[in-house]
Every structure is written in structure tokens, then in C-alpha cells.
Design an enzyme around this catalytic site. Structure first.
Site, short mmCIF file in Angstrom:
data_model
loop_
_atom_site.label_atom_id
_atom_site.label_comp_id
_atom_site.label_asym_id
_atom_site.label_seq_id
_atom_site.Cartn_x
_atom_site.Cartn_y
_atom_site.Cartn_z
CG HIS A 133 42.71 41.43 38.64
ND1 HIS A 133 43.62 40.41 38.72
CD2 HIS A 133 41.82 41.22 39.65
CE1 HIS A 133 43.31 39.62 39.73
NE2 HIS A 133 42.22 40.08 40.31
CD GLU A 134 38.33 43.88 40.03
OE1 GLU A 134 37.17 43.51 40.32
OE2 GLU A 134 39.34 43.39 40.56
#
Length: 270
Positions: A133-134
Site C-alpha cells: 500500500h505504501e
């Protein structure tokens, strides 16, 4: 003066358009290259004091775990976004047991806080969802986009300062003081940016060999940990209302990638 302002804002608007990997229109006053360069400096300034205090990568086993998971995801990210091969990827584990957070700056500079791993008791599959996600935020140029939003606010104030002949305010903005102060504040991602990172991240994690169904359990844990006092991660990652349903549907679509028996490459982090 009014004619100058009209011309300025017309040029400003025309030069500010970009498109995200999912086709969304983005405000982009800061180029991805500039965001990468700025993030590289910010990363050093953030990590160096913590290293001096012995608060970086002090648990070798956890660091190896994070690096392996992250390396597998980076390998898939580079296949999808070849330009990211030039990034100086790095990830550090920061000792902060009360901090439930993780981030990835433009250019692949990452940090994971021990709090998010230990407090949430993350499995490898869930930790992979966090990192993917990051990484997706960085690949989608969300850092540059947030910097651009801050800059747009300063430019708007600059226009007002010029129009009203507010020399004190104009001088401060033109010297970069106001802009620097704005960029120093940790801005939350937009709901649109969160959706993009969810869609991109769950696929990267599945391609890297991590169970996409863990995206749902991750956010369930995050919500429980937040309670009446939201975790730091939630303050910069506002949850779209339909996130759970969206992730559940996406997980089913991603299962073939996860179940593929091919060997998963690992990017070698420094």
C-alpha cells in the site's frame, strides 16, 4: 496588476495537470523528479537522528523479515513501473512501540514502526499489504501530489498578497517560508489516493506471493486498534467508507496471482 494575475493563474492551471496510474486527474505542480530529490533529503534528516539514538533496525530478525517482504513487493513494482528501477529503494525499521505507522516517500524511501507490527500482531501477509500500500502511494506520485496541494495554497496566498500589496506576506511566501511550513506538516491522503493505493497495493502483494485476503484482516485490526483515538496511520490514511467491501472483491480477483506457483523474485535492498 489584475491582467498579470489572470495570466499567472492561467499558466498555473495549464501546467498543473497530470494523470495517475488509474487514470485520475492530479494536481501536479511538483514534478515526480523533484519530489524524489526532496524526499531523499527528508529521509536522511528523519533517519539519521534515530540511528544515532540506536532506534533503527535494532531487531535483526524483524529487519530481515521486513526487508524480505518489501524486497519481493519492490520486484513486482519495478516490473509494472520500470522507471522505479532507478529509485534508491530503502527500508528502515524504527523502534517506536506506541507508533502504529509506516510510510514510503517518493523514490522508495520507507520506514516501518515497530508499533504497527507488534501492536497489530501482523502476519507476513498483512505486513505485505502495509508495504505494498505504501509503495503504491509512491508509485502513484501521491507525495508530489500532496506537495503540490500545499504549494497551490501558498501560490494562492501569494496572488492575494500581490493583489493587495501585502509586502510582508508576499516576501515571506516568495522566500519559501510559508511553503516550507506547509510541507513540514504531514498531510492526509485523499480518499481517491487511498482507493488507488488499495487497488495497486493488493495486486503487488498478490504478485509477490502474499494472500490478498489479508488486506481485509489488516484493516479490521487497524480499525480495532484505532478505537476512539485513531492510530497515527489512520490520520494520514483516511478509510473510504466502502473499503472493506472493495478489498473483499479485489481479493477474489487477485487470488490467481497469489496461487501462481512461479518463483517470486526479491529486490536486493542495500
Amino acid at each position: 496588476m489584475n491582467r498579470w494575475l489572470i495570466t499567472f493563474f492561467m499558466l498555473f492551471s495549464l501546467s498543473a495537470c497530470a494523470t495517475s496510474p488509474t487514470g485520475r486527474s492530479q494536481l501536479m505542480l511538483v514534478s515526480p523528479e523533484s519530489a524524489v530529490a526532496s524526499s531523499r533529503q527528508a529521509y536522511v534528516q528523519t533517519i539519521q537522528p534515530l540511528q544515532k539514538d540506536g532506534k533503527v533496525d535494532s531487531d535483526p530478525a524483524l529487519s530481515r523479515r521486513v526487508r524480505l517482504i518489501t524486497g519481493r513487493i519492490i520486484a513486482q513494482a519495478i516490473i509494472s513501473h520500470p522507471e522505479a528501477k532507478k529509485w534508491q529503494w530503502d527500508v528502515k525499521v524504527i523502534d517506536a512501540d506506541e507508533t502504529v505507522n509506516a510510510w514510503c516517500m517518493a523514490g522508495g524511501k520507507m520506514a516501518v514502526y515497530t508499533g504497527i507490527v507488534n501492536k497489530l500482531k501482523l502476519t507476513d501477509d498483512e505486513l505485505a499489504q502495509v508495504m505494498a500500500h505504501e509503495i503504491s502511494h509512491a508509485l502513484a506520485n501521491h507525495t508530489a501530489e500532496k506537495m503540490s496541494v500545499a504549494m497551490a495554497s501558498s501560490i494562492g496566498t501569494l496572488g492575494m498578497a500581490i493583489a493587495t500589496r501585502d509586502s510582508d506576506n508576499r516576501g515571506a511566501i516568495m522566500s519559501g517560508t510559508v511553503l516550507a511550513a506547509s510541507l513540514a506538516v504531514t498531510l492526509p491522503n485523499s480518499r481517491a489516493a487511498e482507493n488507488e493505493a488499495d487497488v495497486m497495493g493488493i495486486k503487488f502483494a498478490a504478485l509477490a506471493g502474499y494472500d490478498p485476503r489479508a488486506a481485509g484482516s489488516l484493516w479490521e485490526k487497524m480499525a480495532k486498534e484505532g478505537g476512539s483515538r485513531p492510530a497515527e496511520f489512520l490520520s494520514t490514511h483516511p478509510a473510504p467508507a466502502n473499503r472493506q467491501a472493495t478489498l473483499a472483491a479485489l481479493a477474489q480477483e487477485m487470488m490467481p496471482y497469489y496461487l501462481d506457483k512461479k518463483v517470486r523474485p526479491v529486490y536486493q535492498l542495500p
